[in-house]
Design a protein around this motif. Structure first.
Motif, PDB file in Angstrom:
ATOM      1  N   ILE A   1       9.806  40.318   7.226  1.00 22.25           N
ATOM      2  CA  ILE A   1       9.231  40.170   6.221  1.00 22.25           C
ATOM      3  C   ILE A   1       8.781  38.661   6.020  1.00 22.25           C
ATOM      4  O   ILE A   1       9.338  37.639   6.105  1.00 22.25           O
ATOM      5  CB  ILE A   1       9.997  40.465   4.992  1.00 22.25           C
ATOM      6  N   LEU A   2       7.361  38.602   5.797  1.00 20.24           N
ATOM      7  CA  LEU A   2       6.893  37.081   5.819  1.00 20.24           C
ATOM      8  C   LEU A   2       5.547  37.193   4.772  1.00 20.24           C
ATOM      9  O   LEU A   2       4.667  38.125   4.999  1.00 20.24           O
ATOM     10  CB  LEU A   2       6.315  36.791   7.265  1.00 20.24           C
ATOM     11  N   ASP A   3       5.400  36.346   3.877  1.00 21.33           N
ATOM     12  CA  ASP A   3       4.247  36.039   3.064  1.00 21.33           C
ATOM     13  C   ASP A   3       3.314  34.925   3.958  1.00 21.33           C
ATOM     14  O   ASP A   3       3.662  33.716   3.978  1.00 21.33           O
ATOM     15  CB  ASP A   3       4.585  35.402   1.889  1.00 21.33           C
ATOM     16  N   LEU A   4       2.183  35.442   4.509  1.00 19.49           N
ATOM     17  CA  LEU A   4       1.433  34.619   5.459  1.00 19.49           C
ATOM     18  C   LEU A   4       0.690  33.651   4.462  1.00 19.49           C
ATOM     19  O   LEU A   4       0.247  32.869   5.115  1.00 19.49           O
ATOM     20  CB  LEU A   4       0.398  35.446   6.013  1.00 19.49           C
ATOM     21  N   SER A   5       0.829  33.497   3.105  1.00 22.97           N
ATOM     22  CA  SER A   5      -0.146  32.629   2.402  1.00 22.97           C
ATOM     23  C   SER A   5       0.786  31.286   2.254  1.00 22.97           C
ATOM     24  O   SER A   5       0.195  30.125   1.768  1.00 22.97           O
ATOM     25  CB  SER A   5      -0.247  33.158   1.044  1.00 22.97           C
ATOM     26  N   GLU A   6       1.999  31.516   2.514  1.00 26.29           N
ATOM     27  CA  GLU A   6       2.955  30.105   2.327  1.00 26.29           C
ATOM     28  C   GLU A   6       3.057  29.424   3.833  1.00 26.29           C
ATOM     29  O   GLU A   6       3.899  30.082   4.806  1.00 26.29           O
ATOM     30  CB  GLU A   6       4.211  30.626   1.892  1.00 26.29           C
ATOM     31  N   THR A   7       2.525  28.448   4.195  1.00 25.16           N
ATOM     32  CA  THR A   7       1.956  28.162   5.630  1.00 25.16           C
ATOM     33  C   THR A   7       3.310  27.658   6.277  1.00 25.16           C
ATOM     34  O   THR A   7       3.759  27.828   7.460  1.00 25.16           O
ATOM     35  CB  THR A   7       1.162  27.138   5.872  1.00 25.16           C
ATOM     36  N   LYS A   8       4.181  26.974   5.329  1.00 28.54           N
ATOM     37  CA  LYS A   8       5.415  26.335   5.824  1.00 28.54           C
ATOM     38  C   LYS A   8       6.564  27.570   6.336  1.00 28.54           C
ATOM     39  O   LYS A   8       7.082  27.500   7.354  1.00 28.54           O
ATOM     40  CB  LYS A   8       6.172  25.680   4.852  1.00 28.54           C
ATOM     41  N   LYS A   9       6.569  28.671   5.492  1.00 26.92           N
ATOM     42  CA  LYS A   9       7.145  29.924   5.768  1.00 26.92           C
ATOM     43  C   LYS A   9       6.768  30.547   7.159  1.00 26.92           C
ATOM     44  O   LYS A   9       7.286  30.855   7.966  1.00 26.92           O
ATOM     45  CB  LYS A   9       7.350  30.706   4.657  1.00 26.92           C
TER      46      LYS A   9
ATOM     47  N   THR B   1     -11.033  37.910  -4.924  1.00 22.96           N
ATOM     48  CA  THR B   1     -12.002  38.008  -6.122  1.00 22.96           C
ATOM     49  C   THR B   1     -12.340  36.617  -6.912  1.00 22.96           C
ATOM     50  O   THR B   1     -13.136  36.378  -7.385  1.00 22.96           O
ATOM     51  CB  THR B   1     -11.945  39.139  -6.885  1.00 22.96           C
ATOM     52  N   LYS B   2     -11.183  35.957  -6.816  1.00 20.68           N
ATOM     53  CA  LYS B   2     -11.375  34.595  -7.342  1.00 20.68           C
ATOM     54  C   LYS B   2     -10.390  33.587  -6.730  1.00 20.68           C
ATOM     55  O   LYS B   2      -9.612  33.878  -5.840  1.00 20.68           O
ATOM     56  CB  LYS B   2     -10.914  34.409  -9.049  1.00 20.68           C
ATOM     57  N   ARG B   3     -10.858  32.426  -7.091  1.00 20.05           N
ATOM     58  CA  ARG B   3     -10.039  31.078  -6.363  1.00 20.05           C
ATOM     59  C   ARG B   3      -8.530  30.983  -6.677  1.00 20.05           C
ATOM     60  O   ARG B   3      -8.457  30.840  -7.862  1.00 20.05           O
ATOM     61  CB  ARG B   3     -10.974  29.776  -6.339  1.00 20.05           C
ATOM     62  N   GLU B   4      -7.873  31.351  -5.830  1.00 22.46           N
ATOM     63  CA  GLU B   4      -6.450  31.221  -6.329  1.00 22.46           C
ATOM     64  C   GLU B   4      -5.813  30.096  -5.029  1.00 22.46           C
ATOM     65  O   GLU B   4      -6.188  29.993  -3.941  1.00 22.46           O
ATOM     66  CB  GLU B   4      -5.558  32.455  -6.362  1.00 22.46           C
ATOM     67  N   VAL B   5      -4.688  29.209  -5.422  1.00 20.45           N
ATOM     68  CA  VAL B   5      -3.884  28.476  -4.461  1.00 20.45           C
ATOM     69  C   VAL B   5      -2.316  28.707  -4.450  1.00 20.45           C
ATOM     70  O   VAL B   5      -1.958  29.466  -5.294  1.00 20.45           O
ATOM     71  CB  VAL B   5      -3.886  26.944  -4.781  1.00 20.45           C
ATOM     72  N   ASN B   6      -1.813  28.518  -3.247  1.00 20.72           N
ATOM     73  CA  ASN B   6      -0.551  29.077  -2.991  1.00 20.72           C
ATOM     74  C   ASN B   6       0.437  27.795  -3.715  1.00 20.72           C
ATOM     75  O   ASN B   6      -0.133  26.819  -4.289  1.00 20.72           O
ATOM     76  CB  ASN B   6      -0.130  29.254  -1.809  1.00 20.72           C
ATOM     77  N   ALA B   7       1.832  27.948  -3.286  1.00 17.24           N
ATOM     78  CA  ALA B   7       2.523  26.888  -3.740  1.00 17.24           C
ATOM     79  C   ALA B   7       2.448  25.591  -3.348  1.00 17.24           C
ATOM     80  O   ALA B   7       2.809  24.601  -3.648  1.00 17.24           O
ATOM     81  CB  ALA B   7       4.072  27.471  -3.545  1.00 17.24           C
TER      82      ALA B   7
ATOM     83  N   ILE C   1      -1.227  28.724  13.025  1.00 16.83           N
ATOM     84  CA  ILE C   1       0.221  28.176  12.874  1.00 16.83           C
ATOM     85  C   ILE C   1       0.988  29.206  13.816  1.00 16.83           C
ATOM     86  O   ILE C   1       1.739  29.044  14.659  1.00 16.83           O
ATOM     87  CB  ILE C   1       0.968  28.141  11.596  1.00 16.83           C
ATOM     88  N   LEU C   2       0.584  30.517  13.574  1.00 18.37           N
ATOM     89  CA  LEU C   2       1.164  31.519  14.484  1.00 18.37           C
ATOM     90  C   LEU C   2       1.094  31.366  16.029  1.00 18.37           C
ATOM     91  O   LEU C   2       2.002  31.196  16.878  1.00 18.37           O
ATOM     92  CB  LEU C   2       1.044  32.949  14.067  1.00 18.37           C
ATOM     93  N   ILE C   3      -0.247  31.181  16.340  1.00 17.67           N
ATOM     94  CA  ILE C   3      -0.848  31.111  17.866  1.00 17.67           C
ATOM     95  C   ILE C   3       0.026  29.559  18.235  1.00 17.67           C
ATOM     96  O   ILE C   3       0.392  29.804  19.328  1.00 17.67           O
ATOM     97  CB  ILE C   3      -2.132  31.117  17.861  1.00 17.67           C
ATOM     98  N   LYS C   4      -0.235  28.804  17.522  1.00 12.31           N
ATOM     99  CA  LYS C   4       0.196  27.348  18.079  1.00 12.31           C
ATOM    100  C   LYS C   4       1.607  27.373  18.230  1.00 12.31           C
ATOM    101  O   LYS C   4       2.040  26.954  19.390  1.00 12.31           O
ATOM    102  CB  LYS C   4      -0.169  26.163  17.074  1.00 12.31           C
TER     103      LYS C   4
END
Length: 295
Positions: A94-102, A129-135, A151-154
């Motif tokens: 389980i992973l939220d790909l929008s949180e880059t540190k995670k 559909t609209k601009r949103e930012v993550n944490a 990040i995953l590849i690297k």
């Protein structure tokens, strides 16, 4: 009118026809293989192309790591794959790909737990559909479609390099053909936010990223592929008008997954140059067929 939106529609219609022709050239015999003992990580694997890819590879004996955001849907998918394929080597992460540190933390933990990863398939994506930012303050489309892939590849390259016949496959979109690479507005802060065009720019970034990784890591086979326009939840939700008008011509998830599976399991795939864009089992030189509309 030659607005970006209208050009995207024209291109979508063109690429559907092109893919009908390309799919007829697909070499089915290349897929008549067993991949028992090989491991595959697939992001966004609980629906659409990701799920179809996981199912197809599981039926060939591969160990599958499903990387998903929704635990319930992921477990349902795992149970379905195990039941239909008879393959119990299916694991949920389980992973939220929008949180880059995670994303980075997940990849580092995966390397410690598992001794091998033969194939990484970057399939997950989003169209906002609209601009949103993550944490972290990052625009979500860029965070998921571009930064998480990087990040995953690297992070997983050291594990891939230790594994036999390593491959990295990224699912892109033909929409990237209406965008040149633009590095000056990665967070989409300037101008009107157009989710379709931001998505297309992200997909262009994936293609260029693949080329650069291929040059730097010659012992891994990198590829990026366009699956055609597929009837997936993302298309339904983010492009409802397009989905409604093109529904009868959209490919099924299984059809959309055919080139992903070919790139992941066939011996023929790695005879092609690394770093290329594929559709229908054939390479495409994206820089030559790019539509130069943004000068």
């Amino acid at each position: 009118s030659f607005s970006p939106e209208n050009l995207m529609w024209v291109h979508n219609d063109w690429i559907l026809g092109a893919f009908d022709a390309a799919s007829k050239r697909f070499a089915e015999k290349d897929l008549e293989v067993s991949v028992a003992g090989r491991s595959f990580m697939i992001t966004g694997a609980n629906s659409g192309i990701g799920k179809a890819t996981a199912m197809a590879i599981a039926k060939k004996g591969g160990t599958i790591h499903l990387v998903c955001r929704n635990k319930d849907k992921a477990e349902e998918t795992r149970a379905e794959i195990v039941k239909e394929s008879g393959n119990k080597e299916i694991y949920v992460h389980i992973l939220d790909l929008s949180e880059t540190k995670k994303v980075w933390e997940f990849a580092e933990a995966f390397k410690k737990k598992y001794k091998t990863l033969n194939v990484l398939i970057n399939n997950a994506g989003c169209m906002m559909t609209k601009r949103e930012v993550n944490a972290e303050g990052l625009e979500k489309s860029f965070a998921i479609n571009s930064l998480a892939v990087y990040i995953l590849i690297k992070s997983l390259i050291p594990l891939l390099e230790k594994s036999p016949d390593p491959r990295v496959i990224t699912v892109t979109s033909g929409g990237m053909l209406v965008q040149k690479l633009r590095t000056g507005n990665l967070q989409s802060q300037r101008g009107r936010y157009d989710g379709t065009m931001v998505y297309a720019q992200n997909k262009r970034q994936q293609v260029v990223m693949t080329e650069q990784f291929a040059k730097a890591h010659t012992n891994i086979h990198f590829s990026v592929m366009h699956p055609g326009w597929v009837d997936t939840p993302m298309i339904t939700n983010a492009m409802p008008d397009f989905h409604h008008s093109m529904k009868e011509r959209l490919r099924t998830p299984e059809q959309g997954a055919d080139t992903v599976v070919w790139l992941a399991v066939s011996e023929a795939a790695v005879t092609k140059p690394s770093g290329r864009l594929f559709q229908g089992g054939r390479t495409q030189t994206h820089t030559n067929i790019h539509i130069n509309i943004y000068i």
